[in-house]
Design a protein around this motif. Sequence first.
Motif, PDB file in Angstrom:
ATOM      1  N   TYR A  48       0.805  -1.223   0.000  1.00 24.06           N
ATOM      2  CA  TYR A  48       0.000   0.000   0.000  1.00 24.06           C
ATOM      3  C   TYR A  48       0.838   1.273   0.000  1.00 24.06           C
ATOM      4  O   TYR A  48       0.330   2.357   0.264  1.00 24.06           O
ATOM      5  N   GLN A  87       3.162   2.254   2.037  1.00 21.97           N
ATOM      6  CA  GLN A  87       3.342   2.848   3.356  1.00 21.97           C
ATOM      7  C   GLN A  87       4.695   2.524   3.963  1.00 21.97           C
ATOM      8  O   GLN A  87       4.989   2.957   5.079  1.00 21.97           O
ATOM      9  N   THR A 109      -5.240   8.166  -3.168  1.00 26.10           N
ATOM     10  CA  THR A 109      -5.003   7.501  -1.882  1.00 26.10           C
ATOM     11  C   THR A 109      -3.944   8.234  -1.078  1.00 26.10           C
ATOM     12  O   THR A 109      -4.105   8.459   0.131  1.00 26.10           O
ATOM     13  N   ARG A 113      -5.213  11.404   0.643  1.00 23.49           N
ATOM     14  CA  ARG A 113      -5.891  11.206   1.929  1.00 23.49           C
ATOM     15  C   ARG A 113      -4.881  11.005   3.055  1.00 23.49           C
ATOM     16  O   ARG A 113      -5.062  11.521   4.162  1.00 23.49           O
ATOM     17  N   ARG A 114      -3.820  10.290   2.764  1.00 21.36           N
ATOM     18  CA  ARG A 114      -2.801  10.067   3.797  1.00 21.36           C
ATOM     19  C   ARG A 114      -2.059  11.357   4.119  1.00 21.36           C
ATOM     20  O   ARG A 114      -1.750  11.637   5.278  1.00 21.36           O
ATOM     21  N   ARG A 168      -5.599   6.957  -9.197  1.00 18.47           N
ATOM     22  CA  ARG A 168      -6.047   6.379  -7.932  1.00 18.47           C
ATOM     23  C   ARG A 168      -4.949   6.421  -6.883  1.00 18.47           C
ATOM     24  O   ARG A 168      -5.194   6.663  -5.705  1.00 18.47           O
TER      25      ARG A 168
END
Length: 401
Positions: free
Chosen positions: A266, A268, A357, A360-361, A353
């Motif tokens: 993801y 991260q 994402t 938002r983070r 996309r």
Amino acid sequence: MNAGPARRVPGRLPAAPWTTRAGRMSRRRFRTLNLSTALPLFVAVGAILVARQAQSWQDVVVLGLGLAAVVVAFERWTVGEIARVAVPCLAVAAVVWPYGAFLIDGDAQSAYYSLAVVGGLTVPQLPRRRVAAAIALTAYVGAIGALSLVTGGEVDATGVILDVILPTGITAVVIGVMFPNKGFYDVVAELEESREREAELAVMRERMRFAGDLHDIQGHTLHVVKLKIALAQKLLHSDTERVERELREVYALVSDTITQTKELAYGQRKLNLTAELENARNLLEAAGARVRVERRAEIDSPPIDLLAQVLRETTTNILRHSRATLVRIELAARSITVSNDGVAADDAPPELRGLATLGRRVADAGGELTTRRADGRFLTRATFPATHDGGHRTPIGEERP
């Protein structure tokens, strides 16, 4: 003329235009340019010739059919599909020329005009024997002109010029001009395809790097787990306390690996910004873009991981959704800005996309991720609330040729 000819298919006229994404974009631009500039010129010249030389409504109809063949052939040529209409358009033009030569008094430029244009569009697209076809078509024009002159009675210098030399010469010139035109756009098509292949290879390298990161996370863990389980099997009946400890370590190791794998999947996982900058430069330059990196201040540690992830995702988007030739990356104390050219104004904005994402983070971390497209450029900027931002400007990368 600015149309891109189709890719060559052995044994027949090419029916498929540039098929890569970059080729389709270029073909659309060439088509728009041709339809707005060259096609009106062809129609205007043909209409003037018909108006000047038609002596009856029957002449208007026949010569108009020749002009219609020119329009249809040119429109299909702009999309690389001349093969679909080549035979009927050539047949119409080949009939219109003898009609004008034998049945219209005086010189009939409009009669051979359609054959010269349609032949010029069609002959250079043949997969083989193009020179022979060009000679045959030119000879046909000359033969019809000479036959009409002989059957018309008196043969003089003016008649030879108007009925034979002029039609034959114009037809030869039009066909001859289209040969280098096709060669030029063949080169353009090859360059477009080569550029897209380079971008695909760059994306594949990124995937390989991801696979390498995954191997680094899981390969060592699996090897250690194998050894610990083997050790636990040996000690199962002699040292149960040690076996229990080994199994607890295996459980903790597997849990940590699952966490790291999720973070990698993801986006991260903590990233090294310096390594990401170098990786982005290598990927973009491999795809044919020049890269300029500028550091305005030292990066504060809290947002550095998110900034690195924004840079990685933006690099991937540039490779997938643009034809960039110049990419600028600017780093401030708590922000990163990436801009690139090569964005077609008439294309719908791509669905990003990954950046959505990340946006938002970034927002959850107190920052803001924005994207904007204007004047053929796409800009991505991630910023965090400034605590300090020095004005010192230190270049860490220069534009490479």
